[in-house]
Design a protein around this motif. Structure first.
Motif, PDB file in Angstrom:
ATOM      1  N   TYR A  87       0.817  -1.215   0.000  1.00 50.62           N
ATOM      2  CA  TYR A  87       0.000   0.000   0.000  1.00 50.62           C
ATOM      3  C   TYR A  87       0.855   1.270   0.000  1.00 50.62           C
ATOM      4  CZ  TYR A  87      -3.427   3.361   1.850  1.00 50.62           C
ATOM      5  OH  TYR A  87      -4.231   4.449   2.053  1.00 50.62           O
ATOM      6  N   ASP A  88       1.828   1.330   0.894  1.00 47.67           N
ATOM      7  CA  ASP A  88       2.664   2.532   0.994  1.00 47.67           C
ATOM      8  C   ASP A  88       3.485   2.749  -0.264  1.00 47.67           C
ATOM      9  OD1 ASP A  88       1.690   3.027   3.450  1.00 47.67           O
ATOM     10  OD2 ASP A  88       3.404   2.209   4.551  1.00 47.67           O
ATOM     11  N   ALA A  89       4.038   1.648  -0.775  1.00 49.08           N
ATOM     12  CA  ALA A  89       4.915   1.762  -1.936  1.00 49.08           C
ATOM     13  C   ALA A  89       4.138   2.105  -3.201  1.00 49.08           C
ATOM     14  CB  ALA A  89       5.672   0.457  -2.141  1.00 49.08           C
ATOM     15  N   TYR A  90       2.900   1.663  -3.274  1.00 45.68           N
ATOM     16  CA  TYR A  90       2.128   1.891  -4.498  1.00 45.68           C
ATOM     17  C   TYR A  90       1.110   3.008  -4.333  1.00 45.68           C
ATOM     18  CZ  TYR A  90       4.102  -2.441  -6.406  1.00 45.68           C
ATOM     19  OH  TYR A  90       4.936  -3.403  -6.879  1.00 45.68           O
ATOM     20  N   TYR A  91       0.095   2.744  -3.546  1.00 47.43           N
ATOM     21  CA  TYR A  91      -1.017   3.689  -3.498  1.00 47.43           C
ATOM     22  C   TYR A  91      -0.599   5.036  -2.902  1.00 47.43           C
ATOM     23  CZ  TYR A  91      -5.642   5.615  -2.834  1.00 47.43           C
ATOM     24  OH  TYR A  91      -6.746   6.437  -2.879  1.00 47.43           O
ATOM     25  N   ILE A  92       0.056   4.977  -1.746  1.00 48.48           N
ATOM     26  CA  ILE A  92       0.443   6.228  -1.075  1.00 48.48           C
ATOM     27  C   ILE A  92       1.448   7.003  -1.920  1.00 48.48           C
ATOM     28  CG2 ILE A  92       1.682   7.139   0.940  1.00 48.48           C
ATOM     29  CD1 ILE A  92      -1.079   6.356   1.719  1.00 48.48           C
ATOM     30  N   LYS A  93       2.405   6.281  -2.461  1.00 45.69           N
ATOM     31  CA  LYS A  93       3.409   6.935  -3.326  1.00 45.69           C
ATOM     32  C   LYS A  93       2.730   7.584  -4.521  1.00 45.69           C
ATOM     33  CE  LYS A  93       7.932   7.267  -3.775  1.00 45.69           C
ATOM     34  NZ  LYS A  93       8.541   6.000  -3.526  1.00 45.69           N
ATOM     35  N   ALA A  94       1.818   6.863  -5.133  1.00 47.32           N
ATOM     36  CA  ALA A  94       1.103   7.401  -6.301  1.00 47.32           C
ATOM     37  C   ALA A  94       0.329   8.661  -5.921  1.00 47.32           C
ATOM     38  CB  ALA A  94       0.156   6.340  -6.869  1.00 47.32           C
ATOM     39  N   GLN A  95      -0.282   8.645  -4.736  1.00 44.76           N
ATOM     40  CA  GLN A  95      -1.034   9.831  -4.303  1.00 44.76           C
ATOM     41  C   GLN A  95      -0.106  11.025  -4.100  1.00 44.76           C
ATOM     42  OE1 GLN A  95      -4.009  10.377  -4.536  1.00 44.76           O
ATOM     43  NE2 GLN A  95      -5.269   8.590  -4.110  1.00 44.76           N
ATOM     44  N   LYS A  96       1.088  10.750  -3.607  1.00 41.46           N
ATOM     45  CA  LYS A  96       2.053  11.842  -3.407  1.00 41.46           C
ATOM     46  C   LYS A  96       2.470  12.446  -4.740  1.00 41.46           C
ATOM     47  CE  LYS A  96       3.923  10.395   1.027  1.00 41.46           C
ATOM     48  NZ  LYS A  96       4.957   9.583   1.679  1.00 41.46           N
ATOM     49  N   VAL A  97       2.747  11.565  -5.704  1.00 44.26           N
ATOM     50  CA  VAL A  97       3.147  12.070  -7.024  1.00 44.26           C
ATOM     51  C   VAL A  97       1.969  12.792  -7.679  1.00 44.26           C
ATOM     52  CG1 VAL A  97       4.122  11.478  -9.274  1.00 44.26           C
ATOM     53  CG2 VAL A  97       4.848  10.224  -7.228  1.00 44.26           C
ATOM     54  N   ARG A  98       0.770  12.295  -7.391  1.00 48.66           N
ATOM     55  CA  ARG A  98      -0.417  12.964  -7.921  1.00 48.66           C
ATOM     56  C   ARG A  98      -0.459  14.417  -7.444  1.00 48.66           C
ATOM     57  NH1 ARG A  98      -6.776  11.111  -7.187  1.00 48.66           N
ATOM     58  NH2 ARG A  98      -7.617  12.794  -8.456  1.00 48.66           N
ATOM     59  N   THR A  99      -0.117  14.626  -6.192  1.00 45.36           N
ATOM     60  CA  THR A  99      -0.064  15.991  -5.659  1.00 45.36           C
ATOM     61  C   THR A  99       0.953  16.825  -6.439  1.00 45.36           C
ATOM     62  OG1 THR A  99      -0.657  15.149  -3.490  1.00 45.36           O
ATOM     63  CG2 THR A  99       0.323  17.351  -3.562  1.00 45.36           C
ATOM     64  N   LEU A 100       2.100  16.228  -6.751  1.00 46.09           N
ATOM     65  CA  LEU A 100       3.124  16.958  -7.514  1.00 46.09           C
ATOM     66  C   LEU A 100       2.609  17.312  -8.912  1.00 46.09           C
ATOM     67  CD1 LEU A 100       6.278  14.895  -6.485  1.00 46.09           C
ATOM     68  CD2 LEU A 100       5.609  17.168  -5.679  1.00 46.09           C
ATOM     69  N   ILE A 101       1.886  16.382  -9.518  1.00 41.04           N
ATOM     70  CA  ILE A 101       1.338  16.654 -10.857  1.00 41.04           C
ATOM     71  C   ILE A 101       0.333  17.806 -10.781  1.00 41.04           C
ATOM     72  CG2 ILE A 101      -0.163  15.694 -12.665  1.00 41.04           C
ATOM     73  CD1 ILE A 101       1.237  12.951 -12.073  1.00 41.04           C
ATOM     74  N   ARG A 102      -0.494  17.790  -9.735  1.00 41.78           N
ATOM     75  CA  ARG A 102      -1.469  18.877  -9.577  1.00 41.78           C
ATOM     76  C   ARG A 102      -0.734  20.212  -9.385  1.00 41.78           C
ATOM     77  NH1 ARG A 102      -4.810  16.899  -5.764  1.00 41.78           N
ATOM     78  NH2 ARG A 102      -3.649  17.847  -4.054  1.00 41.78           N
ATOM     79  N   GLN A 103       0.341  20.165  -8.590  1.00 42.81           N
ATOM     80  CA  GLN A 103       1.113  21.398  -8.355  1.00 42.81           C
ATOM     81  C   GLN A 103       1.782  21.908  -9.630  1.00 42.81           C
ATOM     82  OE1 GLN A 103       3.547  20.166  -5.063  1.00 42.81           O
ATOM     83  NE2 GLN A 103       1.961  20.637  -3.555  1.00 42.81           N
ATOM     84  N   ASP A 104       2.173  20.979 -10.497  1.00 43.17           N
ATOM     85  CA  ASP A 104       2.703  21.333 -11.820  1.00 43.17           C
ATOM     86  C   ASP A 104       1.744  22.281 -12.530  1.00 43.17           C
ATOM     87  OD1 ASP A 104       5.140  20.227 -12.307  1.00 43.17           O
ATOM     88  OD2 ASP A 104       4.452  18.704 -13.740  1.00 43.17           O
ATOM     89  N   PHE A 105       0.482  21.871 -12.536  1.00 41.06           N
ATOM     90  CA  PHE A 105      -0.532  22.672 -13.231  1.00 41.06           C
ATOM     91  C   PHE A 105      -0.788  23.983 -12.495  1.00 41.06           C
ATOM     92  CE2 PHE A 105      -1.342  18.630 -15.320  1.00 41.06           C
ATOM     93  CZ  PHE A 105      -1.646  19.028 -16.620  1.00 41.06           C
ATOM     94  N   GLU A 106      -0.875  23.910 -11.164  1.00 41.40           N
ATOM     95  CA  GLU A 106      -1.120  25.138 -10.391  1.00 41.40           C
ATOM     96  C   GLU A 106      -0.030  26.167 -10.668  1.00 41.40           C
ATOM     97  OE1 GLU A 106      -3.390  22.933  -6.670  1.00 41.40           O
ATOM     98  OE2 GLU A 106      -1.374  23.743  -6.367  1.00 41.40           O
ATOM     99  N   GLN A 107       1.192  25.635 -10.688  1.00 38.49           N
ATOM    100  CA  GLN A 107       2.342  26.492 -10.960  1.00 38.49           C
ATOM    101  C   GLN A 107       2.232  27.112 -12.348  1.00 38.49           C
ATOM    102  OE1 GLN A 107       4.179  26.745  -8.302  1.00 38.49           O
ATOM    103  NE2 GLN A 107       5.307  28.422  -9.281  1.00 38.49           N
TER     104      GLN A 107
END
Lengths: 497, 490
Positions: B370-390
């Motif tokens: 779970y941590d390695a896949y789902y949680i990690k993916a959610q963290k990167v998802r936040t970075l992708i969202r921040q990409d757009f916000e930026q």
């Protein structure tokens, strides 16, 4: 070496709300036709989404506050994934790592000892549907029907630390939890309706002779943890704890098996045979594949909202008993009994407010004595009985003013309790008013003296204790209505004692 | 009047002027379907009787002078929508013959306008796919070249609109399912901001990414559809109470000075040359209209596909759990016990792609992973969202290709799920970020393995709740070009 039972409790209680946790169906389903209180959400139909019932969150926070829990600013719902026919969505909306209530405690009295039981967490989830196991009377084929009326009813799970050491502590803790959730009107916790259920976790600590343990310390070694699920009454809870303690000690003495990751087991309770039955061995971490419920936004609990709920909580039984004991000069143990149920406590408040300590004491004495006996016989709370606070006050006043004796009070009680009549009216209609008129009593005393010359002689001849015989005659003659202390005093005077 | 080229706006004017009735339009739609859908297979179920009654009601309303923008307009509805009384399989055998027991706000809001629902359009099973080949009820064919896919998952809706079988159709977009088929079929498709239109009453794929929307022939029509469907609903807790602008208000306003970001990560090696050329020309067109073109970077885009294919299967594995044949759907009767019952029915009911996603998701959510896949993916998802916000701090909109290729041949990617997943390479990051994006036709390209020119789509992306702005830009582009007027010839 000695054995030390280690017990933890998970208590499930259905919260009191108008509607279910994630849809607007009514949450009161008891006695309703199966599957009539349902909608696409609680039936798990395709395309249906949950929406949060704020009242469910509020009741959870209120219980948390009453149990001294921390209410975090951020919380969320998670999905607990597993397959079972009564779980309509294939997952239960629950809370995993950010429960609404964290780290509380409850002080309990058991075996004459006060003990603080720590509460790990309390989290909000939805109840499942109900499985009805049936058998076809003709073919003998067994089948299961599902009633979704219960599906989605808000359910609070209160998880204790493994701080309980005896069956009595476990029972006292469970009873007190029930009392509190009922007191603050967060749950009816009606066990007959299945609104309150217990899971127990039991193991036996193997305490070495040189091991020094504090009250809530765990022994270094203990037997494998056994979870007994779905206990539906205090009796079952107590019996199951007792049974497991004995069973596990016996088992340990044979196998000497100690707890290690992976040897936890789950057992069920057979209410008829009063034994626990092995259900399954399970891995240390259950595979429920928890993940944050994507259909619901995280919960934000504003501080002023939480503080408002805290300020609006009613006085809890412990504080209430203390207050009653202090204001009215009652024994704390009596006060505790008087406020055990909130309705009864409010009832007593009505009777006692503004009254003298003496009168309140008299009321408490009767309420905890003959009236309690009557209520117990009839399985009623005082607030459900025909006795009104006014009538209790009247009764106490009649006794205090000397208008009736305790004996007469007992005599009129059935009419007051069963028919809801006022004590005064019963006394009058039955002509039972206590005679406190000096003249009237004197007449009877004189008559008794005249009729019992022999005894009078005995009394005056050095047997003063025989005076009670004469007093008894006076009481008999007045059918118990004469004021006993007055009769005694006047008779003694007449006898020159 | 040729039904095939009618737009909502055009039809609405004819209806109001009594030049045509809804009954006639509906008959025309069914005639067109009868004539062409045997080859296209864009509709899974047709509801002639209900449609006839809806048309009558619309005509009565129009006669009373109470017609609205969508009154009497024949629409297609993607099969994952629940419409009371209609079948809804979400193109899965596990819901074979399932009939909707209720409908949600998106359909109810449309219904209040008195449109005509013709029937349900094909999709990949539970909207999982990019070609409609994962439908349990047969593939939809692209009207521009019947040997090719229409894209997916809203391929049925896009093909039906492109072929002129209905004036507009409903779709859903979880990773590109409105935009990519719109790109491949030459239609207008809008992926709305997450939560703009309530999801209640639409059979989900992945809850945190699913969005509801439409496929239309023009940007103007899209504004009309969105106007009706947008807005929060208490039954979907993920619909914020954001203001609902007049979506037609900015149409016709020029885009002078508009800052258009062009991210270098969206022009990659291996993409079809004609696609790149058409999109670059489209960007030049925007520049001609007065927009200022800015080169930008969205560096986390390269993680979008792996992140998407962890989050989606995780949510899919849980969302599909209710399909257990206990309460609805076909069921086998000879299972010996509960476990066998689940295994048999879910084994029979789900197609290969669903099984793949359920297995991947179940694994990704398992303890220890779970941590390695789902949680990690959610963290990167936040970075992708921040990409757009930026990026949106510096530009008003971002323009990219919608799909790296034009429509591919049916069967071409069947053996390689990874290739199929890459069809969404330019669209999934938008869903991960939650922002809206509009596909507009921007040219044609002839793929290396084909003889016909096929439509190319351009994706216009904006910040949250900027649909009105996207429609403004799309409309300005549409007015300046003629791509949207070309029609597929079958």
């Amino acid at each position: 070496m000695r054995y030390q039972p280690i017990i933890g409790l998970e208590i499930h209680t259905q919260l009191k709300t108008q509607s279910k946790m994630f849809c607007s169906c009514a949450s009161q389903y008891f006695g309703k036709e199966p599957n009539t209180q349902t909608c696409p959400v609680c039936l798990g139909l395709p395309g249906a989404l949950p929406s949060i019932n704020q009242m469910g969150v509020e009741q959870t926070v209120r219980v948390g506050l009453a149990l001294g829990c921390t209410i975090p600013e951020e919380s969320k719902f998670d999905r607990k994934n597993y397959f079972y026919p009564d779980l309509v969505k294939g997952y239960q909306i629950s809370q995993y790592d950010m429960p609404l209530c964290q780290h509380g405690y409850l002080d309990v009295d058991a075996l004459g000892k006060k003990k603080r039981i720590r509460i790990l967490r309390a989290h909000l989830e939805e109840d499942t549907a109900k499985s009805l196991h049936e058998k076809d009377p003709v073919t003998g084929e067994s089948y299961t029907l599902i009633d979704c009326n219960k599906s989605g009813v808000p359910l609070l799970e209160i998880v204790s630390e493994p701080d309980l050491r005896t069956m009595e502590e476990a029972s006292a803790y469970a009873r007190k939890i029930r009392q509190i959730v009922r007191y603050i009107d967060a749950s009816d916790a009606d066990m007959e309706k299945g609104q309150l259920r217990f899971d127990i976790n039991v193991s036996i600590g193997i305490v070495e002779d040189d091991e020094v343990l504090g009250e809530n310390d765990l022994p270094k070694q203990h037997t494998p943890i056994v979870e007994v699920k779905n206990l539906n009454s205090f009796r079952a809870l107590e019996k199951a704890v007792d049974f497991e303690i004995k069973r596990q000690i016996e088992e340990y003495e044979q196998t000497h098996e100690l707890y290690h990751a992976g040897n936890k087991t789950t057992r069920g309770w057979d209410d008829v045979k009063e034994v626990t039955v092995h259900q399954r061995s399970k891995e240390e971490a259950s595979e429920y594949r928890y993940f944050p419920e994507p259909d619901l936004p995280p919960l934000h609990l504003a501080r002023d909202y939480v503080e408002k709920l805290r300020s609006e909580l009613p006085m809890l039984p412990e504080a209430k008993a203390k207050q009653l004991a202090e204001c009215c000069g009652l024994k704390l143990s009596d006060a505790v009994l008087l406020v055990a149920e909130k309705e009864d406590a409010n009832w007593f408040d009505q009777a006692a407010t503004g009254q003298s300590q003496v009168l309140v004491g008299e009321m408490a004495k009767w309420l905890l004595g003959d009236i309690a006996f009557f209520l117990k016989e009839n399985n009623l709370g005082v607030s459900q009985s025909k006795l009104t606070p006014e009538h209790l006050r009247e009764l106490a006043s009649l006794i205090q003013s000397g208008e009736i004796s305790g004996k007469i009070a007992k005599e009129i009680l059935p009419d007051v309790l069963e028919k809801g009549l006022s004590p005064k009216s019963v006394v009058e209609s039955k002509g039972l008013k206590q005679v406190s008129d000096v003249g009237e009593i004197e007449k009877v005393i004189d008559a008794v003296i005249a009729e019992n010359a022999k005894i009078v002689a005995q009394v005056q001849g050095g047997k003063p204790e025989a005076v009670m015989f004469l007093v008894g005659h006076v009481m008999k003659k007045t059918r118990g209505q004469a004021n006993p202390p007055m009769v005694q005093e006047m008779m003694r005077k007449k006898m020159g004692l | 009047m040729d039904f095939n080229v009618l737009t909502i706006k055009g039809a609405s004017a004819l209806l109001k002027n009594k030049q045509v009735s809804s009954r006639e339009l509906t008959q025309d739609a069914f005639a067109a379907i009868e004539k062409q859908d045997g080859q296209i297979h864009s509709f899974l179920t047709l509801e002639k009787d209900v449609a006839g009654k809806m048309a009558e009601a619309a005509d009565a309303r129009l006669a009373a002078g109470k017609g609205n923008a969508l009154t009497g307009i024949p629409l297609g509805v993607k099969d994952c929508y629940l419409v009371e009384g209609f079948k809804a399989f979400s193109a899965s055998k596990i819901l074979d013959n399932y009939e909707s027991q209720y409908e949600g706000p998106a359909i109810a809001r449309l219904r209040a306008e008195s449109p005509v629902f013709l029937g349900k359009t094909n999709t990949d099973e539970f909207t999982c796919g990019a070609s409609t080949e994962n439908s349990a009820y047969g593939t939809t064919h692209n009207p521009w070249d019947l040997d090719r896919v229409p894209g997916g998952s809203s391929g049925g809706s896009a093909a039906a609109v492109a072929a002129g079988l209905c004036l507009a159709a409903l779709g859903t977009d979880t990773g590109g399912s409105i935009r990519q088929p719109s790109s491949l079929c030459g239609t207008v498709g809008l992926k709305n901001t997450y939560g703009r239109i309530p999801r209640f009453g639409v059979i989900p794929m992945a809850s945190s990414l699913d969005t509801i929307g439409a496929i239309t022939k023009t940007v103007e029509d899209m504004a009309l559809m969105l106007q009706v469907m947008a807005g929060p609903d208490s039954r979907d807790a993920t619909t914020p109470n954001a203001p609902i602008p007049n979506y037609s208000a900015l149409l016709g306003k020029d885009i002078k000075g508009l800052k258009v970001g062009v991210p270098k990560e969206y022009f990659v090696e291996g993409m079809e040359a004609g696609v790149e050329q058409s999109v670059r020309e489209g960007i030049k067109e925007l520049e001609k209209l007065g927009a200022q073109i800015v080169d930008i970077s969205l560096p986390y885009t390269k993680y979008a596909i792996p992140v998407y294919y962890l989050i989606v299967p995780s949510e899919v594995s849980s969302n599909m759990a209710r399909f257990d044949a206990m309460r609805y759907g076909p069921r086998s009767k000879d299972a010996a016990d509960v476990l066998e019952f689940y295994l048999e029915n879910r084994g029979m009911g789900f197609g290969p792609e669903m099984k793949r996603r359920i297995m991947i998701g179940t694994h990704a959510l398992s303890s220890g992973y779970y941590d390695a896949y789902y949680i990690k993916a959610q963290k990167v998802r936040t970075l992708i969202r921040q990409d757009f916000e930026q990026a949106f701090k510096n530009v008003d909109v971002i323009v990219t290709p919608t799909s790296p290729t034009t429509a591919f041949k049916i069967g071409a990617k069947n053996d390689d799920p990874l290739q199929m997943y890459l069809a969404d390479i330019f669209t999934v990051s938008i869903n991960l970020a939650g922002v809206p994006a509009l596909n507009v036709p921007c040219g044609f390209s002839q793929p290396a393995d084909g003889e016909r020119e096929l439509p190319v789509g351009m994706q216009i992306i904006g910040p949250n709740f900027s649909e009105d702005r996207l429609l403004q830009v799309g409309h300005a582009f549409e007015q300046a070009t003629e791509w949207h007027q070309r029609k597929a010839q079958i």
